[in-house]
Design an enzyme around this catalytic site. Structure first.
Site, PDB file in Angstrom:
ATOM      1  N   GLU A  40      36.341  37.460  50.988  1.00 21.75           N
ATOM      2  CA  GLU A  40      37.028  37.413  49.707  1.00 21.75           C
ATOM      3  C   GLU A  40      37.879  38.665  49.621  1.00 21.75           C
ATOM      4  OE1 GLU A  40      38.268  37.260  45.776  1.00 21.75           O
ATOM      5  OE2 GLU A  40      37.471  38.933  46.875  1.00 21.75           O
ATOM      6  N   CYS A  94      35.787  39.464  39.984  1.00 24.80           N
ATOM      7  CA  CYS A  94      35.700  38.752  41.256  1.00 24.80           C
ATOM      8  C   CYS A  94      35.672  37.255  41.015  1.00 24.80           C
ATOM      9  CB  CYS A  94      34.430  39.189  41.989  1.00 24.80           C
ATOM     10  SG  CYS A  94      34.221  38.367  43.569  1.00 24.80           S
ATOM     11  N   CYS A 122      31.756  36.278  42.754  1.00 23.75           N
ATOM     12  CA  CYS A 122      30.475  36.657  42.150  1.00 23.75           C
ATOM     13  C   CYS A 122      30.667  36.993  40.680  1.00 23.75           C
ATOM     14  CB  CYS A 122      29.843  37.813  42.904  1.00 23.75           C
ATOM     15  SG  CYS A 122      30.836  39.297  42.877  1.00 23.75           S
ATOM     16  N   ARG A 159      25.545  40.665  47.632  1.00 26.89           N
ATOM     17  CA  ARG A 159      25.971  41.648  48.634  1.00 26.89           C
ATOM     18  C   ARG A 159      25.292  42.996  48.455  1.00 26.89           C
ATOM     19  NH1 ARG A 159      28.969  38.241  47.211  1.00 26.89           N
ATOM     20  NH2 ARG A 159      30.066  36.871  48.641  1.00 26.89           N
ATOM     21  N   CYS A 215      33.475  41.570  50.136  1.00 28.79           N
ATOM     22  CA  CYS A 215      34.199  41.056  48.983  1.00 28.79           C
ATOM     23  C   CYS A 215      35.058  42.177  48.435  1.00 28.79           C
ATOM     24  CB  CYS A 215      33.274  40.558  47.899  1.00 28.79           C
ATOM     25  SG  CYS A 215      34.258  40.066  46.477  1.00 28.79           S
TER      26      CYS A 215
HETATM   27 NI1  NFE Z   1      32.958  39.722  44.756  1.00 29.27          NI
HETATM   28 FE1  NFE Z   1      30.213  41.097  44.588  1.00 29.27          FE
HETATM   29  C1  NFE Z   1      28.587  40.584  45.134  1.00 29.27           C
HETATM   30  C2  NFE Z   1      29.484  42.157  43.345  1.00 29.27           C
HETATM   31  S1  NFE Z   1      30.763  42.703  45.848  1.00 29.27           S
HETATM   32  S2  NFE Z   1      31.179  39.381  45.628  1.00 29.27           S
HETATM   33  O1  NFE Z   1      27.612  40.192  45.535  1.00 29.27           O
HETATM   34  O2  NFE Z   1      29.049  42.718  42.603  1.00 29.27           O
HETATM   35  O3  NFE Z   1      30.013  43.047  47.050  1.00 29.27           O
END
Ligand code: NFE
Ligand code: MG
Length: 572
Positions: free
Chosen positions: A14, A61, A64, A483, A551
């Site tokens: 991402e 994001c 997530c 993550r 991400c």
């Molecule tokens: Ni945009 Fe996120 C996750 C957050 S970043 S995916 O899991 O918080 O690593």
């Protein structure tokens, strides 16, 4: 003589990530990780009502969204010392678990498996032999010879038509691809099924959250899911049983397809337990609260620094709260001269130009800040959480880690210990271990919710207003996201946000150097020492980078308050 390799953009992630490598004698000697896209949220939150911050924060994001909503409401609740009713904790926990299962399934099959699985080799597989192998690993119901022959036929159709579609542009036939055709066929078959099961996991999020991405059911102080078991418009028996059925189906896929696939692929690539450990100081936070204050949890978290474990307690834990800083020395922000604690954090863009290929690394090379814990870079993510949970003796993590190591060890014909998890392939295995643990806990929290409602408790919300209206507060909300450790930091003055900082999992892992040129971030350090068979096709580096599940939208989440363009970044 060393050679420079630039991967820009890294795909199957991402956001926009660039990796620069110095390769010497088919080995990575030095590495740099750059977030090349500029966007974000922190600055526009200033001056807003803390009760609505989560709605903006989950736009950080597209992958997530839920996790930023959770961390945001928790940070304001922590600032106000506000308790959250049990129904709200359980509903949030089921959303957290379901979103995590979706995310881990997508990461393995759709974002990283094709670094290890050669799709075109699956055409040479014998479906009967593949089915026999699958049955030796798992009772999964969709592994019959007929199922696998159908997948092979579908794939042959793609190839014959010259339309590999989603399988276009892989490093097919690369010398580092090692799986037998039967394992490749099995993995491709589950890749296609995984599309269906990740959707079922998200259906749970949508039922409880009203929609996804960007759930609508949270509130500072609880949730907005009115509970009346006989009312079709509220959370009722029918919706609860729909959630249960979906969780049961997704759990079966995780335990019977995803988990054994990772064990088999990991066992066949056992040499990759030697590469990619990188930063071996770990940070995770506890998750799935079991009380209204967030003092007891179902998943433990803490730090492992130089092999020593230290727990992180409940929400607002002082060890966590006081340990976190971010440095902007190597990032495109004005540098105050020393790393800043997030409550004092600054986000002042200071773009100093793009990094031209084949030139030495510039002083500033990324839009990602460099978080540190007590001055140290920390690896976050499922590996960090699983390593901590194992050291803390968590029974569910121990059960699944033992199963993973035994199965992968049988495939590799060697004895594997938890230390092998500290590697590129181990990071992928740790995510499957965590997914299996989470699949059991999702079902447990569904049961806890139903039992609590059964006792006659329908409370879902405690009003933050009495406290919020006046006074000054600081809060931190943490969440163990797919993550890794996510934290949102709020400073509140007279009912408005005076500062807002998000320190995000991919910021911890993708961040640059902080102190000096030797103080590498986790992606960077994990790449050093990786083999590179062909510098023109740096598949091995992608294996390591993808094992973190990058991400970059999360990692860089800042925008000019006026919405003006601050810099134009060209992504090649
Ligand atoms: Ni945009 Fe996120 C996750 C957050 S970043 S995916 O899991 O918080 O690593
Ligand atoms: Mg930030």
């Amino acid at each position: 003589m060393s050679q420079r390799v630039t991967i820009d953009p890294v795909t199957r992630i991402e956001g926009h990530l660039r990796i620069d490598l110095e390769v010497e004698g088919n080995k990575v000697k030095n590495a740099w990780s750059s977030g090349t896209m500029w966007r974000g949220i922190e600055t526009i939150l200033q001056g807003r009502d803390p009760r609505e911050a989560w709605i903006f924060a989950q736009r950080i994001c597209g992958v997530c969204t839920t996790v930023h909503a959770m961390a945001s409401v928790r940070s304001v609740e922590n600032a106000l010392d506000l308790e959250v009713p049990m129904n709200a904790q359980y509903i949030r926990n089921i959303i957290v678990a379901a979103h995590c299962l979706h995310d881990h399934i997508v990461h393995f099959y759709h974002l990283s498996a094709l670094d290890w699985v050669d799709v075109t080799s699956a055409l040479k597989a014998d479906p009967a032999a593949a089915s026999k192998l699958a049955e030796s690993l798992s009772p999964w119901k969709h592994n019959s010879t007929r199922d696998l022959a159908a997948v092979k036929e579908k794939l042959a159709g793609f190839v014959a038509g010259g339309q590999l579609g989603i399988f276009q542009n892989g490093y097919w036939g690369h010398p580092a691809m090692r799986l037998p055709p039967e394992v490749n066929l099995l993995a491709v078959s589950h890749y296609l099924q995984a599309l269906e099961y990740q959707r079922k996991a998200l259906q749970v999020v949508a039922i409880l959250g009203s929609k996804t991405p960007n759930i609508q059911n949270l509130a500072v102080g609880g949730v907005a899911n009115a509970i009346n078991l006989d009312n079709p418009a509220t959370l009722n028996m029918q919706k609860l049983y729909q959630v249960k059925e979906l969780l049961d189906e997704v759990s079966a896929f995780v335990q019977q397809a995803y988990f054994p696939d990772v064990a088999a692929v990991g066992g066949l690539y056992a040499e990759w337990t030697k590469y990619g450990a990188g930063v071996t100081d770990y940070l995770s936070v506890p998750e799935l609260p079991l009380d209204t204050k967030g003092t007891k949890f179902d998943m433990p978290g803490g730090t492992i620094i130089a092999g020593q474990t230290k727990p992180i307690g409940g929400f607002g834990d002082a060890y966590f709260r006081d340990g976190v800083t971010e440095s902007s020395k190597y990032a495109y922000y004005a540098d105050s001269g020393s790393p800043l604690h997030p409550w004092k954090g600054e986000t002042k863009p200071h773009y100093t130009g793009d990094w031209k290929a084949e030139t030495p690394a510039p002083d500033k090379y990324t839009w990602v800040k460099a978080p540190r814990f007590n001055g140290k870079p920390m690896q976050v993510g499922p590996l960090a959480q699983v390593m901590y949970a194992l050291k803390a003796g968590d029974p569910l993590t121990t059960k699944y880690a033992t199963a993973m190591l035994n199965t992968a060890g049988a495939v590799a014909k060697t004895k594997l210990t938890p230390a092998v998890l500290e590697s590129t392939v181990g990071r992928i295995a740790a995510r499957a271990i965590r997914a299996a643990v989470m699949s059991e806990l999702a079902q447990k929290h569904w049961k806890l919710l139903v039992e609590n409602i059964g006792k006659g408790d329908t409370t879902i919300f405690n009003d933050p207003m009495p406290k919020l209206a006046k006074g000054e507060y600081q809060g931190v909300g943490f969440h163990e996201a797919p993550r890794g450790t996510l934290s949102h930091w709020t400073v509140i003055k007279n009912g408005k946000l005076a500062n807002y900082q998000a320190v995000v999992p991919s910021t911890w892992n993708a961040g640059p150097r902080a102190k000096d040129d030797k103080d590498l971030g986790p992606y960077e350090k994990s790449l050093v020492g990786n083999p590179i068979a062909d510098p023109k096709k740096p598949l091995e580096a992608l294996r390591t980078v993808h094992s973190f599940d990058p991400c970059l939208a999360c990692a860089i989440h800042t925008v000019d308050g006026e919405g003006q363009e601050i810099a134009r970044v060209k992504v090649l």
